[in-house]
Design an enzyme around this catalytic site. Structure first.
Site, PDB file in Angstrom:
ATOM      1  N   CYS A  78       0.856  -1.195   0.000  1.00  0.00           N
ATOM      2  CA  CYS A  78       0.000   0.000   0.000  1.00  0.00           C
ATOM      3  C   CYS A  78       0.892   1.246   0.000  1.00  0.00           C
ATOM      4  CB  CYS A  78      -0.888   0.010   1.242  1.00  0.00           C
ATOM      5  SG  CYS A  78      -1.850   1.534   1.348  1.00  0.00           S
TER       6      CYS A  78
ATOM      7  N   GLU B 113       3.273  -6.272   8.315  1.00  0.00           N
ATOM      8  CA  GLU B 113       3.558  -4.852   8.055  1.00  0.00           C
ATOM      9  C   GLU B 113       4.685  -4.362   8.971  1.00  0.00           C
ATOM     10  OE1 GLU B 113       0.302  -1.943   8.239  1.00  0.00           O
ATOM     11  OE2 GLU B 113       1.814  -0.423   8.737  1.00  0.00           O
TER      12      GLU B 113
ATOM     13  N   THR C  95       0.081   1.122  10.378  1.00  0.00           N
ATOM     14  CA  THR C  95      -1.018   1.944   9.814  1.00  0.00           C
ATOM     15  C   THR C  95      -2.400   1.569  10.347  1.00  0.00           C
ATOM     16  OG1 THR C  95      -1.157   0.397   7.982  1.00  0.00           O
ATOM     17  CG2 THR C  95       0.169   2.380   7.630  1.00  0.00           C
TER      18      THR C  95
HETATM   19  S1  SF4 Z   1      -5.690  -0.254   5.714  1.00  0.00           S
HETATM   20 FE1  SF4 Z   1      -4.671   1.677   5.222  1.00  0.00          FE
HETATM   21  S2  SF4 Z   1      -2.502   1.169   5.046  1.00  0.00           S
HETATM   22 FE2  SF4 Z   1      -3.645  -0.765   4.966  1.00  0.00          FE
HETATM   23  S3  SF4 Z   1      -3.954  -1.131   2.797  1.00  0.00           S
HETATM   24 FE3  SF4 Z   1      -5.740   0.020   3.500  1.00  0.00          FE
HETATM   25  S4  SF4 Z   1      -5.249   2.192   3.109  1.00  0.00           S
HETATM   26 FE4  SF4 Z   1      -3.346   1.021   3.010  1.00  0.00          FE
END
Ligand code: SF4
EC number: 1.17.7.4
Length: 310
Positions: free
Chosen positions: A98, A128, A167
């Site tokens: 992402c 992550e 995130t």
């Molecule tokens: S939750 Fe947030 S960081 Fe994770 S893929 Fe979706 S937009 Fe990206």
């Protein structure tokens, strides 16, 4: 009258949508198999569907045969994984990390170059976190809870110290951890923009608003989905019974004893088709009306790699 309250926003975020599309387009354009390092997003339904179409999910780059196509999952990868993949004779590598995770990677590498010691707030073992911490070789420390701060073996007056976060954390818990960090390390440098992403923030805000008028909350998401777990915890912390399920058939009728309003939401990796299944199941259990509770509209999209745009 028994009713369903649907949280908005819910379900797919822009990063998940992009990651899944990268795998689908790679399969369409180059044919099966394509190899994906780790579940591209943490959702059983999505992953099973991609396996049926010819995606092979692996954890170790050693399991990718030479000449293959490889895709990194939305959670990102450590630099060591990129190096290992580059050293193999692969036909193509697509990065489905992402862009909001990649932003944190850039932030960490910059801080490291400037001589900062970095504290990462995140969940141990989550891919992550492994990917983000793996952007540097040392001077990085992981904490999960406020109590972990006391165990950090760092001088309190350290000059160059910075914090970044996963995130998909709880917005409220992260705020209180950062407050304690600021008290402990007066020179603490905060990220320019929050690392917790817009999708995490919005889904948590929607559950907060929804929980006020619900007797129970159903969160659609897989057990290994960080942001889905945070939605369940959030509703529980507000005193509302909360359940995390992959599929509608997991709903136990006794969960809904004396429940007149049931809230429904979905984590960022759960597709809308699963929400529809849950609504149908709840209708069958007597929840005949559906209301939507919206806190914000989302318009975020992320571009695909140029090779997969057509
Ligand atoms: S939750 Fe947030 S960081 Fe994770 S893929 Fe979706 S937009 Fe990206």
């Amino acid at each position: 009258m028994k009713k369903i309250i649907l949280a908005n926003p819910r379900g797919f975020c822009a990063g998940v949508d992009r990651a899944i599309t990268i795998v689908e387009k790679a399969l369409e354009k180059y044919g099966a198999p394509v190899y994906v390092r780790h579940e591209v997003v943490h959702n059983k339904y999505v992953v099973d569907g991609l396996v049926e179409r010819g995606a092979i999910f692996i954890e170790d780059i050693k399991d990718v045969p030479a000449g293959s196509i490889l895709i990194y999952s939305a959670h990102g990868v450590p630099l060591s994984v990129r190096d290992e993949a580059q050293s193999k004779n692969l036909t193509m590598i697509f990065d489905a990390t992402c862009p909001l995770v990649s932003k944190v990677h850039v932030e960490i590498r910059n801080l490291y170059r400037q001589g900062y010691t970095i504290i990462m707030i995140g969940h141990k073992g989550h891919p992550e976190v492994e990917g983000t911490m793996g952007q540097v070789t040392d001077h990085i420390h992981l904490i999960e809870h406020e109590a972990d701060i006391d165990n950090l073996e760092l001088p309190r007056d350290i000059e160059k110290i910075a914090v970044v976060t996963q995130t998909t954390l709880s917005v409220d818990e992260t705020k209180s951890i950062i407050e304690k960090l600021k008290k402990t390390f007066p020179n603490l440098k905060l990220p320019k923009n929050e690392d917790i992403c817009y999708a995490t923030q919005n889904r948590q805000d929607a559950v907060k608003a929804m929980a006020e008028s619900c007797d129970a909350v159903i969160v659609i998401g897989s057990k290994n989905s960080s942001n889905s777990n945070r939605l369940k915890e959030l509703a529980e912390n507000l005193g509302v019974k909360s359940y995390l399920i992959d599929f509608d058939y997991e709903i136990q009728p006794e969960w809904l004893n004396e429940v007149s309003s049931v809230g429904v939401t979905a984590g960022a990796s759960a597709p809308e088709v699963l929400v529809e299944g849950v609504i149908n199941r709840l209708r069958g259990l007597g929840y005949s009306t559906t209301e939507s509770l919206s806190v914000v509209e989302e318009h975020m999209t992320f571009a695909l790699p140029s090779e997969l745009r057509s």
